[in-house]
Every structure is written in structure tokens, then in C-alpha cells.
Design an enzyme around this catalytic site. Structure first.
Site, PDB file in Angstrom:
ATOM      1  N   LYS A  20       9.650  14.426   1.242  1.00 54.15           N
ATOM      2  CA  LYS A  20      10.050  13.873   2.531  1.00 54.15           C
ATOM      3  C   LYS A  20      11.548  14.118   2.765  1.00 54.15           C
ATOM      4  CE  LYS A  20       6.375  10.346   2.465  1.00 54.15           C
ATOM      5  NZ  LYS A  20       6.085   8.883   2.422  1.00 54.15           N
ATOM      6  N   TYR A  60      -0.133  11.184  10.205  1.00 61.99           N
ATOM      7  CA  TYR A  60      -0.203   9.740   9.927  1.00 61.99           C
ATOM      8  C   TYR A  60      -1.046   8.982  10.954  1.00 61.99           C
ATOM      9  CZ  TYR A  60       3.314   9.994   6.167  1.00 61.99           C
ATOM     10  OH  TYR A  60       3.980  10.249   4.995  1.00 61.99           O
ATOM     11  N   PHE A  68       5.228  -0.466  11.226  1.00 58.31           N
ATOM     12  CA  PHE A  68       6.247   0.484  10.759  1.00 58.31           C
ATOM     13  C   PHE A  68       6.009   1.916  11.258  1.00 58.31           C
ATOM     14  CE2 PHE A  68       2.976   0.161   7.418  1.00 58.31           C
ATOM     15  CZ  PHE A  68       2.625   1.488   7.246  1.00 58.31           C
ATOM     16  N   ARG A  96      -1.444  11.691  -7.319  1.00 58.39           N
ATOM     17  CA  ARG A  96      -1.147  10.311  -6.896  1.00 58.39           C
ATOM     18  C   ARG A  96      -0.572   9.509  -8.062  1.00 58.39           C
ATOM     19  NH1 ARG A  96      -1.521   8.537  -1.446  1.00 58.39           N
ATOM     20  NH2 ARG A  96      -2.420   6.560  -2.155  1.00 58.39           N
ATOM     21  N   THR A 102       3.021   3.199  -3.629  1.00 62.54           N
ATOM     22  CA  THR A 102       3.707   3.380  -2.339  1.00 62.54           C
ATOM     23  C   THR A 102       5.075   2.690  -2.330  1.00 62.54           C
ATOM     24  OG1 THR A 102       1.543   3.463  -1.269  1.00 62.54           O
ATOM     25  CG2 THR A 102       3.442   3.068   0.161  1.00 62.54           C
ATOM     26  N   ARG A 113       8.186   8.178  -7.736  1.00 56.39           N
ATOM     27  CA  ARG A 113       8.760   7.055  -6.991  1.00 56.39           C
ATOM     28  C   ARG A 113       9.376   6.016  -7.920  1.00 56.39           C
ATOM     29  NH1 ARG A 113       3.598   6.607  -2.864  1.00 56.39           N
ATOM     30  NH2 ARG A 113       4.333   8.049  -1.241  1.00 56.39           N
ATOM     31  N   ASN A 123      10.418   6.686   0.290  1.00 58.85           N
ATOM     32  CA  ASN A 123       9.762   6.885  -1.008  1.00 58.85           C
ATOM     33  C   ASN A 123       9.562   8.347  -1.408  1.00 58.85           C
ATOM     34  OD1 ASN A 123       7.650   7.409   0.713  1.00 58.85           O
ATOM     35  ND2 ASN A 123       6.339   5.730   0.018  1.00 58.85           N
ATOM     36  N   HIS A 126       5.105  12.606  -0.456  1.00 56.53           N
ATOM     37  CA  HIS A 126       3.749  12.320   0.033  1.00 56.53           C
ATOM     38  C   HIS A 126       2.735  13.057  -0.835  1.00 56.53           C
ATOM     39  CE1 HIS A 126       0.201  12.057   2.628  1.00 56.53           C
ATOM     40  NE2 HIS A 126       0.030  13.337   2.358  1.00 56.53           N
ATOM     41  N   GLU A 137      -5.128  17.926   5.380  1.00 52.37           N
ATOM     42  CA  GLU A 137      -3.676  18.017   5.494  1.00 52.37           C
ATOM     43  C   GLU A 137      -3.177  19.436   5.209  1.00 52.37           C
ATOM     44  OE1 GLU A 137      -2.401  14.840   2.910  1.00 52.37           O
ATOM     45  OE2 GLU A 137      -3.191  13.301   4.249  1.00 52.37           O
TER      46      GLU A 137
HETATM   47  P1  GDP Z   1       1.120   6.518   0.484  1.00 55.39           P
HETATM   48  O1  GDP Z   1      -0.231   7.163   0.564  1.00 55.39           O
HETATM   49  O2  GDP Z   1       1.427   5.957  -0.884  1.00 55.39           O
HETATM   50  O3  GDP Z   1       2.240   7.427   0.951  1.00 55.39           O
HETATM   51  O4  GDP Z   1       1.109   5.227   1.446  1.00 55.39           O
HETATM   52  P2  GDP Z   1       0.388   4.979   2.855  1.00 55.39           P
HETATM   53  O5  GDP Z   1      -0.579   6.068   3.176  1.00 55.39           O
HETATM   54  O6  GDP Z   1      -0.102   3.583   2.842  1.00 55.39           O
HETATM   55  O7  GDP Z   1       1.608   5.022   3.878  1.00 55.39           O
HETATM   56  C1  GDP Z   1       2.171   6.268   4.257  1.00 55.39           C
HETATM   57  C2  GDP Z   1       3.672   6.142   4.266  1.00 55.39           C
HETATM   58  O8  GDP Z   1       4.064   5.196   5.259  1.00 55.39           O
HETATM   59  C3  GDP Z   1       4.298   5.600   2.968  1.00 55.39           C
HETATM   60  O9  GDP Z   1       4.472   6.581   1.978  1.00 55.39           O
HETATM   61  C4  GDP Z   1       5.627   5.092   3.486  1.00 55.39           C
HETATM   62  O10 GDP Z   1       6.546   6.171   3.697  1.00 55.39           O
HETATM   63  C5  GDP Z   1       5.232   4.528   4.839  1.00 55.39           C
HETATM   64  N1  GDP Z   1       4.940   3.090   4.726  1.00 55.39           N
HETATM   65  C6  GDP Z   1       3.809   2.487   4.258  1.00 55.39           C
HETATM   66  N2  GDP Z   1       3.919   1.151   4.297  1.00 55.39           N
HETATM   67  C7  GDP Z   1       5.142   0.891   4.812  1.00 55.39           C
HETATM   68  C8  GDP Z   1       5.861  -0.302   5.098  1.00 55.39           C
HETATM   69  O11 GDP Z   1       5.374  -1.413   4.900  1.00 55.39           O
HETATM   70  N3  GDP Z   1       7.125  -0.154   5.619  1.00 55.39           N
HETATM   71  C9  GDP Z   1       7.684   1.060   5.860  1.00 55.39           C
HETATM   72  N4  GDP Z   1       8.924   1.125   6.361  1.00 55.39           N
HETATM   73  N5  GDP Z   1       7.044   2.207   5.596  1.00 55.39           N
HETATM   74  C10 GDP Z   1       5.790   2.127   5.081  1.00 55.39           C
HETATM   75 MG    MG Z   2      -1.350   7.746   2.263  1.00 59.86          MG
END
Ligand code: GDP
Ligand code: MG
Length: 160
Positions: A20, A60, A68, A96, A102, A113, A123, A126, A137
Site C-alpha cells: 500500500k 474494496y 472508514f 494471509r 488486519t 504487519r 497496515n 494487502h 483481484e
Molecule cells: P484485510 O483483509 O486484513 O486487509 O482487512 P479488511 O478486508 O477487513 O479491510 C481492508 C482494509 O481496510 C484493511 O487492510 C485496512 O486498510 C482498512 N480497514 C479495515 N478496518 C478498518 C478500520 O476499522 N479503520 C480504518 N481506518 N481502516 C480499516
Molecule cells: Mg480483506
């Protein structure tokens, strides 16, 4: 061509991994690529790319209703990202694990991370969450002809 590897071909998965904008700005590109490379997965796509809003929103789309979401789209389009496709048996779940939770504060030490980030909104990386999303994707971020099929010299030393 390695005949002894053909049996496992149907088990080979694809995952979309992305450094990212914070990872790029912080100079972590090499470090992050290195973790997947050393594990033994095969890199089949790689590019530096300035993501536009439409692509970020499609990527997304499942998070559209989250509070968010607008800041997430701003974050992902705030600077160049490094787009990658990695292939291998079990690569989706394994990537993963290498990436970690996350929320970086909950991510185990030893994960990307866990070692390199402190906040969910920054973080650094992705990774696709299922083989289906790995394919979806990959098709979203890479055009036809941008991926490279090849056999690494180390293949027989990674898989029996
Ligand atoms: P991942 O698969 O571990 O990347 O997590 P998710 O698919 O749930 O969310 C996608 C991305 O959205 C995360 O990697 C974060 O960059 C962002 N994100 C998720 N939850 C939050 C949150 O509660 N706050 C903020 N600011 N960003 C979030
Ligand atoms: Mg995800």
C-alpha cells in the site's frame, strides 16, 4: 518442464498482494517482496502503479458501507502502490499468515504487519482472502499479457 510437478497443478492458487502507499513511502517494498520470495512462492506479476478512485472502489466494494470506507479509498489512492501476483499451492492462506492480522497491534511478531506497522489504517500491505478473490483481484489489477508464466530454477528444491 517438470513432469513430477504436474500432479499438483490443480492445487496451484493465485493471490493478489499489494504494498500500500504507506509501505512504498516508508521504503518497505524490498522487505515485503522478500518475505514472499524467501518463503518459496512464485512471482508472476509485478508493477508500480498509481491507483485511481474507480479501481480502489471496485477493489474494496465489499466495504462500501463501512464508516472508514472514504478514508480507505483516499489512503489507497494517495500514492503509488506495488501490485503483485504470487502463485503456489496454498498461497492464499499462507500469504494471509505472512501478512498478519488486519490490526497491526494484534498481528503476531514475525508477520509483516506485526513487524512493520502500528495502525489498521496504515497496515502496509494487502492480500486476497480467498482463492476466488485471488483470481478476481488479479484480473482487476493486471491486464492480459502483464503476467508471466515461468518455472523458477528452484522449483524441484521446493516441491518433491
Ligand atoms: P484485510 O483483509 O486484513 O486487509 O482487512 P479488511 O478486508 O477487513 O479491510 C481492508 C482494509 O481496510 C484493511 O487492510 C485496512 O486498510 C482498512 N480497514 C479495515 N478496518 C478498518 C478500520 O476499522 N479503520 C480504518 N481506518 N481502516 C480499516
Ligand atoms: Mg480483506
Amino acid at each position: 518442464f517438470l513432469p513430477h510437478l504436474v500432479a499438483s497443478l490443480e492445487q496451484v492458487e493465485q493471490t493478489y498482494i499489494m504494498v500500500k502507499p504507506d509501505g512504498v513511502q516508508r521504503g518497505l517494498v524490498g522487505e515485503i517482496i522478500s518475505r514472499f520470495e524467501r518463503k518459496g512462492f512464485k512471482l508472476t506479476g509485478l508493477k508500480l502503479f498509481q491507483c485511481h478512485k474507480e479501481l480502489a472502489e471496485e477493489h474494496y466494494k465489499d466495504l462500501k458501507t463501512k464508516s472508514f470506507y472514504p478514508t480507505l479509498i483516499d489512503y489507497i489512492t494517495s500514492g503509488p502502490v506495488v501490485c503483485m501476483v504470487w502463485e503456489g499451492v496454498g498461497v492464499v492462506a499462507s500469504a494471509r499468515k505472512l501478512i498478519g492480522s488486519t490490526n497491526p497491534l494484534q498481528a503476531e511478531p514475525g508477520t509483516i504487519r506485526g513487524d512493520l506497522a502500528v495502525q489498521t489504517g496504515r497496515n502496509v500491505v494487502h492480500g486476497s482472502d480467498s482463492p476466488e478473490n485471488g483470481k478476481r483481484e488479479t484480473a482487476l489489477w493486471f491486464k492480459e499479457g502483464e503476467l508471466c508464466e515461468w518455472t523458477p530454477a528452484q522449483a524441484p528444491w521446493l516441491m518433491e
